[in-house]
Write a protein that holds these residues in place. Structure first.
Motif: not given
Length: 184
Positions: A1-23
């Motif tokens: 499963m694609t994990p969540e990742l974090h950097t100092d300023r960023l959050h990497f999140l697996p896409y969710r259905a509600e993210d479609e318009d952003h993508f």
């Protein structure tokens, strides 16, 4: 499963259905497509691609793909995958133009390198950068990528194939400094 990742300023999140318009909005941006070296894809095709991420890529664990967020705002897209363009895993990153020039690209790539080394056990990663994309090429150089060769497209466009060892590079800050000595 694609994990969540974090950097100092960023959050990497697996896409969710509600993210479609952003993508779709990101990958329909002409500047983003230009610097990624791809044609502008029709919106219905991008929506189908997004659906495939949710229904095929994630469930079948084909590769890791994320929406990238800063303070709850979508700023871009990231992937680590075998593409056939390079002899290993390629790092793919795209930021919305409003977030260019803030050092976030280096932070995205550093996060992907850390994931490639720590979670995937990769010893190297690859990138493909358009020859005219001087900002991304400079970032790659700062992070420690090394030029491998030019790839000439059917349309005559030139893309630079870049390689970086992941051991030690995952500890680099976006400015290229080492936080600690590499292992091994």
């Amino acid at each position: 499963m694609t994990p969540e990742l974090h950097t100092d300023r960023l959050h990497f999140l697996p896409y969710r259905a509600e993210d479609e318009d952003h993508f779709v909005s990101l990958l329909r941006d002409e500047e983003v497509c230009r610097w990624m070296g791809q044609d502008l894809v029709p919106e219905p095709e991008l929506r189908a691609l997004f659906a495939a991420i949710l229904t095929e890529v994630y469930p079948r664990r084909r590769f890791d793909v994320w929406g990238v967020w800063q303070d709850g705002v979508y700023v871009g897209h990231a992937e680590v995958k075998k593409t056939g363009n390079v002899p290993g895993h390629e790092l793919v990153a795209a930021l919305a133009p409003a977030y260019w020039g803030r050092g976030l690209g280096g932070e995205v790539v550093t996060g992907l390198l850390r994931h490639a080394a720590d979670d995937l056990g990769l010893t190297e990663a690859w990138g493909m950068v358009g020859a005219d994309n001087t900002a991304s090429l400079a970032m790659c150089e700062r992070l420690g990528f090394r030029y491998v060769r030019d790839v000439i497209g059917d349309d005559g466009s030139v893309t630079k194939m870049m390689r970086i060892p992941t051991i030690g590079s995952a500890e680099r800050q976006p400015g290229g400094e080492e936080r600690r000595m590499p292992l091994g």
